[in-house]
Design an enzyme around this catalytic site. Structure first.
Site, PDB file in Angstrom:
ATOM      1  N   CYS A   8     -30.351  38.516  -1.830  1.00 52.13           N
ATOM      2  CA  CYS A   8     -30.481  38.112  -0.426  1.00 52.13           C
ATOM      3  C   CYS A   8     -29.258  38.638   0.328  1.00 52.13           C
ATOM      4  O   CYS A   8     -28.579  39.547  -0.163  1.00 52.13           O
ATOM      5  CB  CYS A   8     -30.658  36.597  -0.295  1.00 52.13           C
ATOM      6  SG  CYS A   8     -29.252  35.604  -0.853  1.00 52.13           S
ATOM      7  N   ASN A  11     -25.983  35.681  -0.825  1.00 53.22           N
ATOM      8  CA  ASN A  11     -25.954  35.213  -2.221  1.00 53.22           C
ATOM      9  C   ASN A  11     -25.383  33.799  -2.351  1.00 53.22           C
ATOM     10  O   ASN A  11     -24.752  33.456  -3.338  1.00 53.22           O
ATOM     11  CB  ASN A  11     -25.192  36.189  -3.136  1.00 53.22           C
ATOM     12  CG  ASN A  11     -25.404  35.959  -4.623  1.00 53.22           C
ATOM     13  OD1 ASN A  11     -24.511  36.192  -5.435  1.00 53.22           O
ATOM     14  ND2 ASN A  11     -26.568  35.491  -5.012  1.00 53.22           N
ATOM     15  N   CYS A  13     -27.511  31.085  -0.545  1.00 42.06           N
ATOM     16  CA  CYS A  13     -28.650  30.186  -0.293  1.00 42.06           C
ATOM     17  C   CYS A  13     -29.886  30.563  -1.106  1.00 42.06           C
ATOM     18  O   CYS A  13     -30.243  29.873  -2.060  1.00 42.06           O
ATOM     19  CB  CYS A  13     -29.009  30.170   1.195  1.00 42.06           C
ATOM     20  SG  CYS A  13     -27.717  29.482   2.249  1.00 42.06           S
ATOM     21  N   ARG A  14     -30.573  31.660  -0.710  1.00 40.13           N
ATOM     22  CA  ARG A  14     -31.886  31.951  -1.293  1.00 40.13           C
ATOM     23  C   ARG A  14     -31.827  32.565  -2.687  1.00 40.13           C
ATOM     24  O   ARG A  14     -32.535  32.106  -3.595  1.00 40.13           O
ATOM     25  CB  ARG A  14     -32.679  32.889  -0.362  1.00 40.13           C
ATOM     26  CG  ARG A  14     -33.056  32.246   0.943  1.00 40.13           C
ATOM     27  CD  ARG A  14     -33.497  33.285   1.948  1.00 40.13           C
ATOM     28  NE  ARG A  14     -32.406  34.182   2.316  1.00 40.13           N
ATOM     29  CZ  ARG A  14     -32.516  35.261   3.077  1.00 40.13           C
ATOM     30  NH1 ARG A  14     -33.716  35.586   3.537  1.00 40.13           N
ATOM     31  NH2 ARG A  14     -31.474  35.999   3.380  1.00 40.13           N
ATOM     32  N   SER A  15     -31.038  33.621  -2.874  1.00 41.35           N
ATOM     33  CA  SER A  15     -31.086  34.282  -4.194  1.00 41.35           C
ATOM     34  C   SER A  15     -30.492  33.422  -5.312  1.00 41.35           C
ATOM     35  O   SER A  15     -31.018  33.447  -6.425  1.00 41.35           O
ATOM     36  CB  SER A  15     -30.495  35.699  -4.163  1.00 41.35           C
ATOM     37  OG  SER A  15     -29.154  35.705  -3.788  1.00 41.35           O
ATOM     38  N   ASP A 125     -34.523  32.154   5.799  1.00 39.94           N
ATOM     39  CA  ASP A 125     -33.136  31.904   5.399  1.00 39.94           C
ATOM     40  C   ASP A 125     -32.703  30.503   5.842  1.00 39.94           C
ATOM     41  O   ASP A 125     -32.503  30.260   7.025  1.00 39.94           O
ATOM     42  CB  ASP A 125     -32.242  32.963   6.052  1.00 39.94           C
ATOM     43  CG  ASP A 125     -30.866  32.967   5.428  1.00 39.94           C
ATOM     44  OD1 ASP A 125     -30.488  31.949   4.809  1.00 39.94           O
ATOM     45  OD2 ASP A 125     -30.171  33.983   5.562  1.00 39.94           O
TER      46      ASP A 125
HETATM   47  P1  4NP Z   1     -28.572  33.812   2.076  1.00 38.11           P
HETATM   48  O1  4NP Z   1     -28.165  33.089   3.433  1.00 38.11           O
HETATM   49  O2  4NP Z   1     -28.704  35.290   2.385  1.00 38.11           O
HETATM   50  O3  4NP Z   1     -29.875  33.195   1.713  1.00 38.11           O
HETATM   51  O4  4NP Z   1     -27.459  33.515   1.101  1.00 38.11           O
HETATM   52  C1  4NP Z   1     -27.039  33.420   4.218  1.00 38.11           C
HETATM   53  C2  4NP Z   1     -25.802  32.929   3.873  1.00 38.11           C
HETATM   54  C3  4NP Z   1     -24.717  33.195   4.682  1.00 38.11           C
HETATM   55  C4  4NP Z   1     -24.876  33.959   5.829  1.00 38.11           C
HETATM   56  C5  4NP Z   1     -26.122  34.447   6.172  1.00 38.11           C
HETATM   57  C6  4NP Z   1     -27.202  34.182   5.355  1.00 38.11           C
HETATM   58  N1  4NP Z   1     -23.775  34.221   6.700  1.00 38.11           N
HETATM   59  O5  4NP Z   1     -23.983  34.708   7.813  1.00 38.11           O
HETATM   60  O6  4NP Z   1     -22.622  33.909   6.293  1.00 38.11           O
END
Ligand code: 4NP
Length: 156
Positions: A8, A11, A13-15, A125
């Site tokens: 994702c 790294n 939340c989702r992955s 997300d």
């Molecule tokens: P992920 O979510 O891609 O599912 O881990 C996010 C985590 C952090 C951020 C964006 C998306 N960020 O902007 O810091």
């Protein structure tokens, strides 16, 4: 060893949620000697961090371990080391393709491509939506179908 990598943006939340859920399913199917699981982010924003609080809460709720998991960035070599690279949305795929070049189109797949009775075309997300429950539902169903797909394809 069959190696599966979830990707994702951050790294956190989702992955990592998909990594933990998929590893749990693999273990429950007694395939942990055959299938290895990891996750990575296309960005370097959260390297070394544990999964987001919302992801940790939902994994705790379903008693799924995330012990030892830490964010890392996707590397060029990952394309050689993993047979299945599973992305959460089209922008992950675009960004991932700039970092590493899989040997075939089949190697980098959207998790939502495995969903059977849903119209979702990406895993939302929860870092932005705040809805970790909905993301978990999609991740769980996607991971269950992905495992079936791998078992069939790899004759496990
Ligand atoms: P992920 O979510 O891609 O599912 O881990 C996010 C985590 C952090 C951020 C964006 C998306 N960020 O902007 O810091």
């Amino acid at each position: 060893m069959i190696r599966v990598l979830f990707v994702c943006l951050g790294n956190i939340c989702r992955s990592p949620m998909a990594e933990a859920v998929f590893r749990d399913l693999v273990k429950k199917s007694n395939l942990d000697e055959q299938i290895e699981v990891d996750s990575a982010g296309t960005s370097d924003w959260h390297i070394g961090k544990v999964p987001h609080e919302g992801t940790r809460e939902i994994l705790d709720k379903y008693q799924i371990s995330f012990a030892g998991m830490q964010a890392r960035q996707l590397q060029k070599e990952d394309a050689d080391n993993f047979q299945y690279i599973i992305v959460m949305d089209d922008s992950n795929k675009e960004n991932a393709l700039e970092i590493c070049e899989p040997s075939s189109d089949d190697e980098m797949i959207l998790l939502t491509d495995f969903l059977k009775n849903r119209t979702d075309t990406y895993v939302p997300d929860p870092y932005f939506t705040g809805d970790f429950d909905y993301t978990y539902d999609l991740v769980l169903e996607g991971c269950e179908q992905l495992l079936q797909h791998i078992k069939q394809e790899q004759k496990l």
